[in-house]
Design a protein around this motif. Sequence first.
Motif, PDB file in Angstrom:
ATOM      1  N   SER A 259       0.829  -1.212   0.000  1.00 45.35           N
ATOM      2  CA  SER A 259       0.000   0.000   0.000  1.00 45.35           C
ATOM      3  C   SER A 259       0.861   1.259   0.000  1.00 45.35           C
ATOM      4  O   SER A 259       0.537   2.239  -0.676  1.00 45.35           O
ATOM      5  CB  SER A 259      -0.932   0.004   1.216  1.00 45.35           C
ATOM      6  N   GLY A 260       1.954   1.238   0.745  1.00 45.18           N
ATOM      7  CA  GLY A 260       2.857   2.385   0.778  1.00 45.18           C
ATOM      8  C   GLY A 260       3.503   2.652  -0.572  1.00 45.18           C
ATOM      9  O   GLY A 260       3.586   3.800  -1.023  1.00 45.18           O
ATOM     10  N   VAL A 261       3.951   1.608  -1.227  1.00 45.70           N
ATOM     11  CA  VAL A 261       4.576   1.759  -2.547  1.00 45.70           C
ATOM     12  C   VAL A 261       3.548   2.239  -3.569  1.00 45.70           C
ATOM     13  O   VAL A 261       3.845   3.098  -4.414  1.00 45.70           O
ATOM     14  CB  VAL A 261       5.245   0.431  -2.990  1.00 45.70           C
ATOM     15  N   ARG A 262       2.332   1.710  -3.488  1.00 41.34           N
ATOM     16  CA  ARG A 262       1.275   2.158  -4.396  1.00 41.34           C
ATOM     17  C   ARG A 262       0.973   3.635  -4.163  1.00 41.34           C
ATOM     18  O   ARG A 262       0.783   4.399  -5.118  1.00 41.34           O
ATOM     19  CB  ARG A 262       0.018   1.307  -4.197  1.00 41.34           C
ATOM     20  N   ALA A 263       0.951   4.073  -2.904  1.00 37.53           N
ATOM     21  CA  ALA A 263       0.725   5.484  -2.597  1.00 37.53           C
ATOM     22  C   ALA A 263       1.846   6.351  -3.173  1.00 37.53           C
ATOM     23  O   ALA A 263       1.590   7.432  -3.711  1.00 37.53           O
ATOM     24  CB  ALA A 263       0.601   5.681  -1.086  1.00 37.53           C
ATOM     25  N   LEU A 264       3.077   5.884  -3.068  1.00 39.60           N
ATOM     26  CA  LEU A 264       4.205   6.613  -3.675  1.00 39.60           C
ATOM     27  C   LEU A 264       4.017   6.763  -5.177  1.00 39.60           C
ATOM     28  O   LEU A 264       4.239   7.831  -5.741  1.00 39.60           O
ATOM     29  CB  LEU A 264       5.522   5.875  -3.429  1.00 39.60           C
ATOM     30  N   ARG A 265       3.613   5.665  -5.796  1.00 40.29           N
ATOM     31  CA  ARG A 265       3.483   5.631  -7.257  1.00 40.29           C
ATOM     32  C   ARG A 265       2.455   6.641  -7.758  1.00 40.29           C
ATOM     33  O   ARG A 265       2.599   7.200  -8.850  1.00 40.29           O
ATOM     34  CB  ARG A 265       3.112   4.210  -7.690  1.00 40.29           C
ATOM     35  N   VAL A 266       1.405   6.889  -6.962  1.00 36.07           N
ATOM     36  CA  VAL A 266       0.353   7.809  -7.409  1.00 36.07           C
ATOM     37  C   VAL A 266       0.491   9.199  -6.796  1.00 36.07           C
ATOM     38  O   VAL A 266      -0.418  10.021  -6.910  1.00 36.07           O
ATOM     39  CB  VAL A 266      -1.060   7.228  -7.166  1.00 36.07           C
ATOM     40  N   GLY A 267       1.604   9.467  -6.123  1.00 37.91           N
ATOM     41  CA  GLY A 267       1.876  10.801  -5.607  1.00 37.91           C
ATOM     42  C   GLY A 267       1.239  11.130  -4.273  1.00 37.91           C
ATOM     43  O   GLY A 267       1.176  12.303  -3.894  1.00 37.91           O
ATOM     44  N   ARG A 268       0.786  10.134  -3.539  1.00 36.85           N
ATOM     45  CA  ARG A 268       0.236  10.362  -2.199  1.00 36.85           C
ATOM     46  C   ARG A 268       1.361  10.164  -1.180  1.00 36.85           C
ATOM     47  O   ARG A 268       1.391   9.192  -0.429  1.00 36.85           O
ATOM     48  CB  ARG A 268      -0.939   9.422  -1.932  1.00 36.85           C
ATOM     49  N   ASP A 269       2.285  11.089  -1.181  1.00 33.25           N
ATOM     50  CA  ASP A 269       3.509  10.955  -0.389  1.00 33.25           C
ATOM     51  C   ASP A 269       3.252  10.867   1.109  1.00 33.25           C
ATOM     52  O   ASP A 269       3.928  10.104   1.813  1.00 33.25           O
ATOM     53  CB  ASP A 269       4.462  12.115  -0.687  1.00 33.25           C
ATOM     54  N   GLN A 270       2.301  11.619   1.629  1.00 30.74           N
ATOM     55  CA  GLN A 270       2.027  11.581   3.069  1.00 30.74           C
ATOM     56  C   GLN A 270       1.487  10.206   3.480  1.00 30.74           C
ATOM     57  O   GLN A 270       1.903   9.640   4.487  1.00 30.74           O
ATOM     58  CB  GLN A 270       1.048  12.678   3.459  1.00 30.74           C
ATOM     59  N   ASP A 271       0.559   9.654   2.686  1.00 32.48           N
ATOM     60  CA  ASP A 271       0.041   8.307   2.963  1.00 32.48           C
ATOM     61  C   ASP A 271       1.169   7.284   2.897  1.00 32.48           C
ATOM     62  O   ASP A 271       1.249   6.387   3.741  1.00 32.48           O
ATOM     63  CB  ASP A 271      -1.050   7.920   1.966  1.00 32.48           C
ATOM     64  N   ALA A 272       2.012   7.420   1.898  1.00 33.38           N
ATOM     65  CA  ALA A 272       3.137   6.491   1.746  1.00 33.38           C
ATOM     66  C   ALA A 272       4.045   6.533   2.958  1.00 33.38           C
ATOM     67  O   ALA A 272       4.471   5.491   3.467  1.00 33.38           O
ATOM     68  CB  ALA A 272       3.926   6.823   0.475  1.00 33.38           C
ATOM     69  N   GLU A 273       4.324   7.733   3.423  1.00 38.10           N
ATOM     70  CA  GLU A 273       5.202   7.877   4.594  1.00 38.10           C
ATOM     71  C   GLU A 273       4.606   7.181   5.826  1.00 38.10           C
ATOM     72  O   GLU A 273       5.308   6.468   6.542  1.00 38.10           O
ATOM     73  CB  GLU A 273       5.431   9.359   4.875  1.00 38.10           C
ATOM     74  N   LEU A 274       3.310   7.386   6.052  1.00 38.56           N
ATOM     75  CA  LEU A 274       2.646   6.739   7.195  1.00 38.56           C
ATOM     76  C   LEU A 274       2.703   5.215   7.081  1.00 38.56           C
ATOM     77  O   LEU A 274       3.039   4.517   8.038  1.00 38.56           O
ATOM     78  CB  LEU A 274       1.180   7.173   7.276  1.00 38.56           C
ATOM     79  N   LEU A 275       2.358   4.713   5.908  1.00 34.83           N
ATOM     80  CA  LEU A 275       2.311   3.264   5.711  1.00 34.83           C
ATOM     81  C   LEU A 275       3.688   2.617   5.827  1.00 34.83           C
ATOM     82  O   LEU A 275       3.834   1.542   6.420  1.00 34.83           O
ATOM     83  CB  LEU A 275       1.688   2.950   4.350  1.00 34.83           C
TER      84      LEU A 275
END
Length: 185
Positions: free
Chosen positions: A162-178
């Motif tokens: 989920s974190g990598v997917r968030a990174l891929r779509v530009g949701r950096d804050q979500d990625a950082e949390l995950l």
Amino acid sequence: MRSLPEAKSMLEAAGTLRRLWVAPPAGHRFETVAERTGRQAEAMAACPDPDARPLVDAALAARDELLGSVPSEGGGLLLHGTFRQSKVLAAERVPWLAVGPDPVVGEAAFDLARLVRDRVEDLIASPSGAAVTRRRVKRLAESLDVDPERLRGWTLFRAVESGVRALRVGRDQDAELLLEFAGWV
């Protein structure tokens, strides 16, 4: 279910999952955990972020290990696929009703892993978030007779994915949390 205090919501969620998990019908055409996570693993392996690489490698290794062994509680259940507290609503015919499934066939620990990271924002904000996470893995595994190490492994894989997917779509804050959460697992 998210309106309940955390301890009560986890207890109710575990009871709801216990009712959901059944053997798939003969000749089913549901996707398996191996198939679903295979696609996800390919996308994760292509993650260009060097800071995420150690977690990606650990998650991919965990997946390989989990798929290479048969869980003691059996691995052929029909699972919700995306179970978490926000997918459980109060109902009349039963106390709680799970909605929005993405069915998959596999072991219970895979389904339970998404629940471990529920309310991740609260966990990250807590000074004892890492300890709470480890206790959550232990308690959920015990309450549903799931091997805690298998639950830990699937929790790691699903959080990193989920974190990598968030990174891929530009949701950096979500990625950082995950990814921070995944580091605790």
